[in-house]
Design a protein around this motif. Structure first.
Motif, PDB file in Angstrom:
ATOM      1  N   LEU A 132      51.941  23.637  56.742  1.00 31.84           N
ATOM      2  CA  LEU A 132      53.297  24.016  56.343  1.00 31.84           C
ATOM      3  C   LEU A 132      53.504  25.513  56.495  1.00 31.84           C
ATOM      4  O   LEU A 132      54.614  25.964  56.796  1.00 31.84           O
ATOM      5  CB  LEU A 132      53.567  23.597  54.894  1.00 31.84           C
ATOM      6  CG  LEU A 132      53.562  22.093  54.604  1.00 31.84           C
ATOM      7  CD1 LEU A 132      53.734  21.844  53.113  1.00 31.84           C
ATOM      8  CD2 LEU A 132      54.658  21.381  55.395  1.00 31.84           C
ATOM      9  N   GLY A 133      52.440  26.274  56.293  1.00 30.96           N
ATOM     10  CA  GLY A 133      52.532  27.716  56.430  1.00 30.96           C
ATOM     11  C   GLY A 133      51.315  28.395  55.848  1.00 30.96           C
ATOM     12  O   GLY A 133      50.469  27.758  55.208  1.00 30.96           O
ATOM     13  N   ARG A 134      51.252  29.715  56.065  1.00 30.81           N
ATOM     14  CA  ARG A 134      50.138  30.502  55.542  1.00 30.81           C
ATOM     15  C   ARG A 134      50.637  31.693  54.728  1.00 30.81           C
ATOM     16  O   ARG A 134      49.956  32.709  54.623  1.00 30.81           O
ATOM     17  CB  ARG A 134      49.239  30.977  56.682  1.00 30.81           C
ATOM     18  CG  ARG A 134      48.430  29.838  57.314  1.00 30.81           C
ATOM     19  CD  ARG A 134      47.456  30.385  58.334  1.00 30.81           C
ATOM     20  NE  ARG A 134      46.591  29.367  58.895  1.00 30.81           N
ATOM     21  CZ  ARG A 134      45.460  28.928  58.358  1.00 30.81           C
ATOM     22  NH1 ARG A 134      45.080  29.416  57.197  1.00 30.81           N
ATOM     23  NH2 ARG A 134      44.727  28.019  58.959  1.00 30.81           N
ATOM     24  N   ASN A 135      51.831  31.546  54.197  1.00 32.28           N
ATOM     25  CA  ASN A 135      52.390  32.561  53.309  1.00 32.28           C
ATOM     26  C   ASN A 135      52.625  31.912  51.952  1.00 32.28           C
ATOM     27  O   ASN A 135      53.236  30.843  51.865  1.00 32.28           O
ATOM     28  CB  ASN A 135      53.695  33.113  53.889  1.00 32.28           C
ATOM     29  CG  ASN A 135      54.373  34.092  52.949  1.00 32.28           C
ATOM     30  OD1 ASN A 135      55.079  33.683  52.018  1.00 32.28           O
ATOM     31  ND2 ASN A 135      54.173  35.382  53.168  1.00 32.28           N
ATOM     32  N   THR A 192      56.252  32.732  60.712  1.00 28.31           N
ATOM     33  CA  THR A 192      57.426  31.868  60.821  1.00 28.31           C
ATOM     34  C   THR A 192      57.477  30.844  59.698  1.00 28.31           C
ATOM     35  O   THR A 192      56.563  30.042  59.548  1.00 28.31           O
ATOM     36  CB  THR A 192      57.429  31.121  62.178  1.00 28.31           C
ATOM     37  OG1 THR A 192      57.184  32.049  63.236  1.00 28.31           O
ATOM     38  CG2 THR A 192      58.760  30.428  62.403  1.00 28.31           C
ATOM     39  N   LYS A 193      58.546  30.874  58.930  1.00 30.84           N
ATOM     40  CA  LYS A 193      58.716  29.912  57.843  1.00 30.84           C
ATOM     41  C   LYS A 193      58.902  28.507  58.409  1.00 30.84           C
ATOM     42  O   LYS A 193      59.341  28.327  59.550  1.00 30.84           O
ATOM     43  CB  LYS A 193      59.935  30.274  57.000  1.00 30.84           C
ATOM     44  CG  LYS A 193      59.832  31.590  56.256  1.00 30.84           C
ATOM     45  CD  LYS A 193      61.095  31.831  55.443  1.00 30.84           C
ATOM     46  CE  LYS A 193      61.019  33.133  54.669  1.00 30.84           C
ATOM     47  NZ  LYS A 193      62.241  33.376  53.861  1.00 30.84           N
ATOM     48  N   LEU A 194      58.594  27.520  57.602  1.00 30.33           N
ATOM     49  CA  LEU A 194      58.748  26.128  58.015  1.00 30.33           C
ATOM     50  C   LEU A 194      60.177  25.851  58.468  1.00 30.33           C
ATOM     51  O   LEU A 194      60.405  25.221  59.504  1.00 30.33           O
ATOM     52  CB  LEU A 194      58.358  25.189  56.865  1.00 30.33           C
ATOM     53  CG  LEU A 194      58.459  23.686  57.145  1.00 30.33           C
ATOM     54  CD1 LEU A 194      57.448  23.267  58.210  1.00 30.33           C
ATOM     55  CD2 LEU A 194      58.248  22.886  55.864  1.00 30.33           C
ATOM     56  N   GLU A 195      61.141  26.333  57.728  1.00 29.29           N
ATOM     57  CA  GLU A 195      62.543  26.050  58.029  1.00 29.29           C
ATOM     58  C   GLU A 195      63.042  26.790  59.270  1.00 29.29           C
ATOM     59  O   GLU A 195      64.122  26.490  59.772  1.00 29.29           O
ATOM     60  CB  GLU A 195      63.412  26.421  56.830  1.00 29.29           C
ATOM     61  CG  GLU A 195      63.356  27.889  56.467  1.00 29.29           C
ATOM     62  CD  GLU A 195      64.061  28.213  55.164  1.00 29.29           C
ATOM     63  OE1 GLU A 195      64.313  29.400  54.913  1.00 29.29           O
ATOM     64  OE2 GLU A 195      64.359  27.272  54.407  1.00 29.29           O
ATOM     65  N   GLU A 196      62.251  27.733  59.768  1.00 27.24           N
ATOM     66  CA  GLU A 196      62.634  28.484  60.958  1.00 27.24           C
ATOM     67  C   GLU A 196      62.005  27.926  62.236  1.00 27.24           C
ATOM     68  O   GLU A 196      62.306  28.387  63.336  1.00 27.24           O
ATOM     69  CB  GLU A 196      62.220  29.958  60.798  1.00 27.24           C
ATOM     70  CG  GLU A 196      62.974  30.668  59.668  1.00 27.24           C
ATOM     71  CD  GLU A 196      62.443  32.054  59.415  1.00 27.24           C
ATOM     72  OE1 GLU A 196      61.378  32.404  59.991  1.00 27.24           O
ATOM     73  OE2 GLU A 196      63.069  32.811  58.651  1.00 27.24           O
ATOM     74  N   ARG A 197      61.138  26.929  62.098  1.00 27.38           N
ATOM     75  CA  ARG A 197      60.517  26.291  63.265  1.00 27.38           C
ATOM     76  C   ARG A 197      61.387  25.111  63.692  1.00 27.38           C
ATOM     77  O   ARG A 197      61.964  24.427  62.838  1.00 27.38           O
ATOM     78  CB  ARG A 197      59.114  25.800  62.931  1.00 27.38           C
ATOM     79  CG  ARG A 197      58.203  26.872  62.375  1.00 27.38           C
ATOM     80  CD  ARG A 197      56.912  26.287  61.851  1.00 27.38           C
ATOM     81  NE  ARG A 197      56.363  27.118  60.795  1.00 27.38           N
ATOM     82  CZ  ARG A 197      55.548  26.673  59.849  1.00 27.38           C
ATOM     83  NH1 ARG A 197      55.193  25.411  59.826  1.00 27.38           N
ATOM     84  NH2 ARG A 197      55.099  27.495  58.921  1.00 27.38           N
ATOM     85  N   PRO A 198      61.483  24.828  64.983  1.00 28.64           N
ATOM     86  CA  PRO A 198      62.364  23.744  65.457  1.00 28.64           C
ATOM     87  C   PRO A 198      62.114  22.397  64.771  1.00 28.64           C
ATOM     88  O   PRO A 198      63.042  21.779  64.242  1.00 28.64           O
ATOM     89  CB  PRO A 198      62.052  23.678  66.955  1.00 28.64           C
ATOM     90  CG  PRO A 198      61.608  25.067  67.304  1.00 28.64           C
ATOM     91  CD  PRO A 198      60.848  25.545  66.110  1.00 28.64           C
TER      92      PRO A 198
END
Length: 218
Positions: free
Chosen positions: A73-76, A44-50
């Motif tokens: 922030l993410g793992r991608n 899940t991208k940062l901008e896709e999390r609530p």
């Protein structure tokens, strides 16, 4: 100007409170705390999390975004790199609790920009690499644990660390932290940390095996 902590927890062994306590202990005066629970940094991208999406709505030029480490922030690789670059273009300063790293888009010096961008790329790659290694160990650990359960040969004891502590050790090792500093940060003994250093994959597998065996016995 506001200072906002963004926390992400993906397992029950992690807590928002722990990340906030770490930030405050590092000297950050937080105005707001946003947190996403049970959300994968890989899928899940940062901008896709609530709450991650809210960061893009509330942060303005001059604000400070605090994260325990870049992997929150993410793992991608692409997602993390693009998120940091977008915040910097807005004039937001990104800071980490671990090692007190600062990413500021205000500099115009080409050498400073090159070093900053290279470091962002390296840290984003490290976040993805760590996730891939952990996933591979989990898959191997589950398969191994199931075979042990089936043959009733599992003699292992409950690991002396949980998933969050293991992740903390691995993150700090990546940052070249000393054993004493890691022990203080994670609450683990030096002996346990040395065992993890000697074989991090086995440490991950022991956690997976214990959970599988325990669930089979329930």
């Amino acid at each position: 100007m506001q200072t906002v902590l963004y926390a992400r927890v993906s397992t029950l062994d992690q807590t928002i409170e722990h990340q906030q306590t770490q930030a405050e202990a590092a000297g950050f005066k937080l105005d707001r705390v946003l947190a996403d629970h049970g959300v994968s940094g890989v899928k899940t991208k940062l901008e896709e999390r609530p709450e991650g999406r809210r960061l893009y709505d509330i942060l303005r030029a001059g604000d400070i975004l605090v994260v325990r480490w870049i992997d929150r922030l993410g793992r991608n690789y692409d997602d993390v790199k693009q998120a940091i670059e977008q915040f910097m273009r807005r004039g937001v300063i990104v800071r980490t609790i671990i090692n007190n790293m600062t990413f500021d888009g205000s500099t115009k010096d080409p050498m400073q920009m090159a070093v900053r961008d290279a470091l962002i790329g390296f840290m984003a790659a490290a976040a993805q690499s760590h996730a891939e290694v952990t996933k591979a160990a989990q898959i191997a650990g589950i398969a191994h644990a199931k075979s042990l359960v089936g043959e009733k040969r599992y003699k292992g004891r409950k690991p002396s660390f949980n998933a969050e502590q293991l992740t903390g050790v691995l993150n700090l090792l990546e940052q070249k932290a000393g054993v004493s500093a890691i022990a203080k940060a994670t609450g683990l003994s030096r002996q346990t940390i040395y065992r993890i250093i000697d074989d991090p994959a086995a440490a991950q597998m022991s956690l997976v095996e214990w959970e599988v065996v325990r669930s089979k016995a329930a």
